[in-house]
Design a protein around this motif. Structure first.
Motif, PDB file in Angstrom:
ATOM      1  N   THR A   1     -26.963   8.579 -39.975  1.00 33.18           N
ATOM      2  CA  THR A   1     -28.010   8.105 -40.873  1.00 33.18           C
ATOM      3  C   THR A   1     -27.545   8.249 -42.319  1.00 33.18           C
ATOM      4  O   THR A   1     -26.637   9.034 -42.626  1.00 33.18           O
ATOM      5  CB  THR A   1     -29.315   8.910 -40.699  1.00 33.18           C
ATOM      6  OG1 THR A   1     -29.110  10.246 -41.169  1.00 33.18           O
ATOM      7  CG2 THR A   1     -29.756   8.932 -39.241  1.00 33.18           C
ATOM      8  N   GLN A   2     -28.186   7.482 -43.208  1.00 31.31           N
ATOM      9  CA  GLN A   2     -27.862   7.573 -44.626  1.00 31.31           C
ATOM     10  C   GLN A   2     -28.126   8.983 -45.150  1.00 31.31           C
ATOM     11  O   GLN A   2     -27.354   9.509 -45.964  1.00 31.31           O
ATOM     12  CB  GLN A   2     -28.711   6.557 -45.421  1.00 31.31           C
ATOM     13  CG  GLN A   2     -28.410   5.106 -45.109  1.00 31.31           C
ATOM     14  CD  GLN A   2     -27.129   4.612 -45.763  1.00 31.31           C
ATOM     15  OE1 GLN A   2     -26.323   5.395 -46.230  1.00 31.31           O
ATOM     16  NE2 GLN A   2     -26.940   3.303 -45.791  1.00 31.31           N
ATOM     17  N   ALA A   3     -29.205   9.595 -44.683  1.00 27.94           N
ATOM     18  CA  ALA A   3     -29.572  10.929 -45.178  1.00 27.94           C
ATOM     19  C   ALA A   3     -28.506  11.958 -44.823  1.00 27.94           C
ATOM     20  O   ALA A   3     -28.115  12.782 -45.656  1.00 27.94           O
ATOM     21  CB  ALA A   3     -30.928  11.342 -44.603  1.00 27.94           C
ATOM     22  N   VAL A   4     -28.019  11.936 -43.567  1.00 28.74           N
ATOM     23  CA  VAL A   4     -26.992  12.879 -43.144  1.00 28.74           C
ATOM     24  C   VAL A   4     -25.691  12.620 -43.882  1.00 28.74           C
ATOM     25  O   VAL A   4     -25.025  13.554 -44.344  1.00 28.74           O
ATOM     26  CB  VAL A   4     -26.784  12.806 -41.615  1.00 28.74           C
ATOM     27  CG1 VAL A   4     -25.547  13.608 -41.201  1.00 28.74           C
ATOM     28  CG2 VAL A   4     -28.003  13.332 -40.879  1.00 28.74           C
ATOM     29  N   ALA A   5     -25.309  11.342 -44.030  1.00 33.40           N
ATOM     30  CA  ALA A   5     -24.078  11.001 -44.753  1.00 33.40           C
ATOM     31  C   ALA A   5     -24.139  11.479 -46.198  1.00 33.40           C
ATOM     32  O   ALA A   5     -23.143  11.973 -46.748  1.00 33.40           O
ATOM     33  CB  ALA A   5     -23.843   9.491 -44.696  1.00 33.40           C
ATOM     34  N   GLN A   6     -25.294  11.358 -46.816  1.00 31.34           N
ATOM     35  CA  GLN A   6     -25.459  11.787 -48.206  1.00 31.34           C
ATOM     36  C   GLN A   6     -25.321  13.305 -48.334  1.00 31.34           C
ATOM     37  O   GLN A   6     -24.635  13.806 -49.232  1.00 31.34           O
ATOM     38  CB  GLN A   6     -26.825  11.335 -48.736  1.00 31.34           C
ATOM     39  CG  GLN A   6     -27.086  11.684 -50.187  1.00 31.34           C
ATOM     40  CD  GLN A   6     -26.117  11.011 -51.139  1.00 31.34           C
ATOM     41  OE1 GLN A   6     -25.678   9.888 -50.893  1.00 31.34           O
ATOM     42  NE2 GLN A   6     -25.769  11.691 -52.215  1.00 31.34           N
ATOM     43  N   LYS A   7     -25.944  14.041 -47.437  1.00 29.99           N
ATOM     44  CA  LYS A   7     -25.855  15.503 -47.487  1.00 29.99           C
ATOM     45  C   LYS A   7     -24.434  15.977 -47.219  1.00 29.99           C
ATOM     46  O   LYS A   7     -23.962  16.951 -47.810  1.00 29.99           O
ATOM     47  CB  LYS A   7     -26.826  16.118 -46.485  1.00 29.99           C
ATOM     48  CG  LYS A   7     -28.295  15.947 -46.879  1.00 29.99           C
ATOM     49  CD  LYS A   7     -29.231  16.555 -45.847  1.00 29.99           C
ATOM     50  CE  LYS A   7     -30.683  16.370 -46.259  1.00 29.99           C
ATOM     51  NZ  LYS A   7     -31.627  16.912 -45.241  1.00 29.99           N
ATOM     52  N   MET A   8     -23.747  15.287 -46.302  1.00 34.10           N
ATOM     53  CA  MET A   8     -22.343  15.623 -46.044  1.00 34.10           C
ATOM     54  C   MET A   8     -21.494  15.404 -47.284  1.00 34.10           C
ATOM     55  O   MET A   8     -20.643  16.240 -47.635  1.00 34.10           O
ATOM     56  CB  MET A   8     -21.803  14.762 -44.903  1.00 34.10           C
ATOM     57  CG  MET A   8     -22.226  15.178 -43.522  1.00 34.10           C
ATOM     58  SD  MET A   8     -21.355  14.163 -42.306  1.00 34.10           S
ATOM     59  CE  MET A   8     -22.082  14.775 -40.788  1.00 34.10           C
ATOM     60  N   ALA A   9     -21.691  14.295 -47.963  1.00 32.68           N
ATOM     61  CA  ALA A   9     -20.913  13.992 -49.163  1.00 32.68           C
ATOM     62  C   ALA A   9     -21.132  15.056 -50.238  1.00 32.68           C
ATOM     63  O   ALA A   9     -20.183  15.503 -50.898  1.00 32.68           O
ATOM     64  CB  ALA A   9     -21.298  12.613 -49.692  1.00 32.68           C
ATOM     65  N   GLU A  10     -22.366  15.476 -50.413  1.00 34.81           N
ATOM     66  CA  GLU A  10     -22.674  16.504 -51.409  1.00 34.81           C
ATOM     67  C   GLU A  10     -22.019  17.836 -51.048  1.00 34.81           C
ATOM     68  O   GLU A  10     -21.500  18.544 -51.923  1.00 34.81           O
ATOM     69  CB  GLU A  10     -24.197  16.663 -51.524  1.00 34.81           C
ATOM     70  CG  GLU A  10     -24.888  15.435 -52.112  1.00 34.81           C
ATOM     71  CD  GLU A  10     -26.403  15.489 -51.982  1.00 34.81           C
ATOM     72  OE1 GLU A  10     -26.908  16.475 -51.385  1.00 34.81           O
ATOM     73  OE2 GLU A  10     -27.086  14.566 -52.466  1.00 34.81           O
ATOM     74  N   ALA A  11     -22.030  18.183 -49.747  1.00 34.56           N
ATOM     75  CA  ALA A  11     -21.433  19.446 -49.307  1.00 34.56           C
ATOM     76  C   ALA A  11     -19.919  19.434 -49.480  1.00 34.56           C
ATOM     77  O   ALA A  11     -19.324  20.411 -49.941  1.00 34.56           O
ATOM     78  CB  ALA A  11     -21.796  19.709 -47.842  1.00 34.56           C
ATOM     79  N   VAL A  12     -19.275  18.320 -49.123  1.00 32.22           N
ATOM     80  CA  VAL A  12     -17.821  18.218 -49.250  1.00 32.22           C
ATOM     81  C   VAL A  12     -17.411  18.259 -50.717  1.00 32.22           C
ATOM     82  O   VAL A  12     -16.418  18.900 -51.090  1.00 32.22           O
ATOM     83  CB  VAL A  12     -17.297  16.930 -48.576  1.00 32.22           C
ATOM     84  CG1 VAL A  12     -15.815  16.734 -48.878  1.00 32.22           C
ATOM     85  CG2 VAL A  12     -17.517  16.992 -47.076  1.00 32.22           C
ATOM     86  N   LEU A  13     -18.169  17.595 -51.582  1.00 33.13           N
ATOM     87  CA  LEU A  13     -17.856  17.614 -53.013  1.00 33.13           C
ATOM     88  C   LEU A  13     -17.935  19.032 -53.566  1.00 33.13           C
ATOM     89  O   LEU A  13     -17.081  19.462 -54.343  1.00 33.13           O
ATOM     90  CB  LEU A  13     -18.809  16.697 -53.772  1.00 33.13           C
ATOM     91  CG  LEU A  13     -18.607  16.657 -55.296  1.00 33.13           C
ATOM     92  CD1 LEU A  13     -17.225  16.098 -55.638  1.00 33.13           C
ATOM     93  CD2 LEU A  13     -19.695  15.826 -55.965  1.00 33.13           C
ATOM     94  N   ALA A  14     -18.958  19.779 -53.174  1.00 30.74           N
ATOM     95  CA  ALA A  14     -19.105  21.153 -53.637  1.00 30.74           C
ATOM     96  C   ALA A  14     -17.915  22.009 -53.199  1.00 30.74           C
ATOM     97  O   ALA A  14     -17.477  22.911 -53.919  1.00 30.74           O
ATOM     98  CB  ALA A  14     -20.408  21.745 -53.108  1.00 30.74           C
ATOM     99  N   LYS A  15     -17.377  21.710 -52.017  1.00 29.80           N
ATOM    100  CA  LYS A  15     -16.248  22.475 -51.488  1.00 29.80           C
ATOM    101  C   LYS A  15     -14.940  22.085 -52.152  1.00 29.80           C
ATOM    102  O   LYS A  15     -14.074  22.938 -52.403  1.00 29.80           O
ATOM    103  CB  LYS A  15     -16.148  22.226 -49.979  1.00 29.80           C
ATOM    104  CG  LYS A  15     -15.143  23.105 -49.258  1.00 29.80           C
ATOM    105  CD  LYS A  15     -15.680  24.498 -49.038  1.00 29.80           C
ATOM    106  CE  LYS A  15     -14.771  25.317 -48.170  1.00 29.80           C
ATOM    107  NZ  LYS A  15     -15.259  26.695 -47.969  1.00 29.80           N
ATOM    108  N   GLN A  16     -14.767  20.804 -52.464  1.00 22.89           N
ATOM    109  CA  GLN A  16     -13.483  20.282 -52.924  1.00 22.89           C
ATOM    110  C   GLN A  16     -13.340  20.193 -54.445  1.00 22.89           C
ATOM    111  O   GLN A  16     -12.238  19.941 -54.931  1.00 22.89           O
ATOM    112  CB  GLN A  16     -13.260  18.881 -52.333  1.00 22.89           C
ATOM    113  CG  GLN A  16     -13.199  18.835 -50.823  1.00 22.89           C
ATOM    114  CD  GLN A  16     -11.966  19.523 -50.270  1.00 22.89           C
ATOM    115  OE1 GLN A  16     -10.942  19.607 -50.939  1.00 22.89           O
ATOM    116  NE2 GLN A  16     -12.056  20.028 -49.051  1.00 22.89           N
TER     117      GLN A  16
END
Length: 324
Positions: free
Chosen positions: A249-264
């Motif tokens: 879903t768009q919502a899950v993809a968006q949360k994943m992107a935010e989490a990966v950005l915070a990590k990287q």
């Protein structure tokens, strides 16, 4: 001057300061990026000791009458000599690095997947938060169970590690304790790492129309419509693009992107050596003050902890840290 104290339990053996069996050296280590917590013990005058692989090990350190648990695990190796015995111990996360699973989960929270895998790996649960909810999530035998759970933690923006009680923690960073260290008082050394160029933008591409008005039941449909999550801003040189089939879903993809950005993203990192402090743990925060350079002061996340105790150097704690 405070007197260093310790209590070491290995199976039925108990070693304390002042007893005949003497502690020559102790090193314990835990880190967010390393799956297994470890502890190395060297004991002198080992006559009468009975120690075997798989014996339970717990180590408490501190001063005088106040001691804190710093390690729990099992004996992984024992080396005997005439005047001493060297014992290596490791946490039970080792079972996750060896395990390979084939599992398919329907409509789970990330926490549900974690609890199931931990149960199968016979790892005790400390704190497991729910995290993201997926339409479907698959775990394959091409990667270890630990690698699967670390990926899941990154998708949720969580940390995944074993605490000092050898229990699993799968949760967002929320420091329960802040430890104050001052230059010239308890800080022995501080190293600063030059940060590498970080990722400024993350794009996550999923594979389903379920957020395009069709609902979660449509997770298996094929579609030309794009499921994409985007976080941050930047040029192509600083953009990380990932395909993740679990992003339905768009919502899950968006949360994943935010989490990966915070990590990287680019972060300041370093190492600090302080007078022995057994209260410092993974998931805590340190506050550094009174440094000669004001830019070195601040509050930082603890990403690694090593306790060292020997006759020559005494008791010290080395902390790996990064800015939040």
């Amino acid at each position: 001057m405070l007197k260093i104290a310790y209590t070491i339990k290995i199976g039925s053996v108990v070693c304390k300061a002042g007893q005949q069996t003497q502690l020559i050296e102790l090193r314990s280590h835990s880190e967010l990026t390393i799956p297994v917590n470890t502890c190395c013990l060297v004991l002198g005058l080992p006559q009468g000791l009975t120690i075997s692989p798989e014996d339970l090990v717990s180590v408490e350190l501190g001063y005088e009458n106040k001691q804190t648990l710093v390690f729990t695990g099992k004996v992984s190796r024992v080396d005997w000599s005439i005047d001493r015995v060297r014992i290596e111990a490791a946490s039970t996360f080792g079972s996750l690095t060896a395990a390979r699973l084939n599992r398919l989960y329907e409509k789970p929270h990330a926490g549900d997947i974690v609890k199931d895998i931990l149960k199968r790996g016979k790892v005790k649960v400390g704190q497991v938060e729910n995290g993201l909810k997926f339409s479907v999530y698959g775990v394959g035998e091409l990667r270890s169970a630990y690698d699967e759970l670390q990926t899941l933690a990154q998708q949720c923006g969580f940390d995944f590690y074993a605490n000092t009680q050898d229990k699993a923690v799968f949760a967002k960073y929320k420091p329960a304790s802040t430890h104050q260290f001052n230059y010239g008082e308890d800080i022995l050394a501080l190293e600063l790492e030059q940060p590498h160029p970080g990722v400024e933008k993350v794009e996550i591409y999923g594979e389903s129309p379920s957020s395009q008005g069709q609902g979660e039941q449509a997770y298996s449909w094929l579609t030309k419509k794009e499921v994409k999550g985007t976080a941050g801003s930047g040029s192509g040189f600083t953009t990380l693009r990932l395909t993740d089939p679990t992003a339905r879903t768009q919502a899950v993809a968006q949360k994943m992107a935010e989490a990966v950005l915070a990590k990287q993203r680019q972060k300041q990192r370093g190492e600090i050596k302080v007078l022995g402090n057994a209260n410092v743990k993974l998931g805590d925060e340190i506050k550094v003050s009174k440094m000669p350079m004001a830019t070195l002061n601040g509050s930082f996340k603890i990403t690694g902890v090593s306790h060292r105790l020997n006759r020559r150097s005494g008791f010290c704690t080395v902390i790996d840290w990064e800015e939040v």
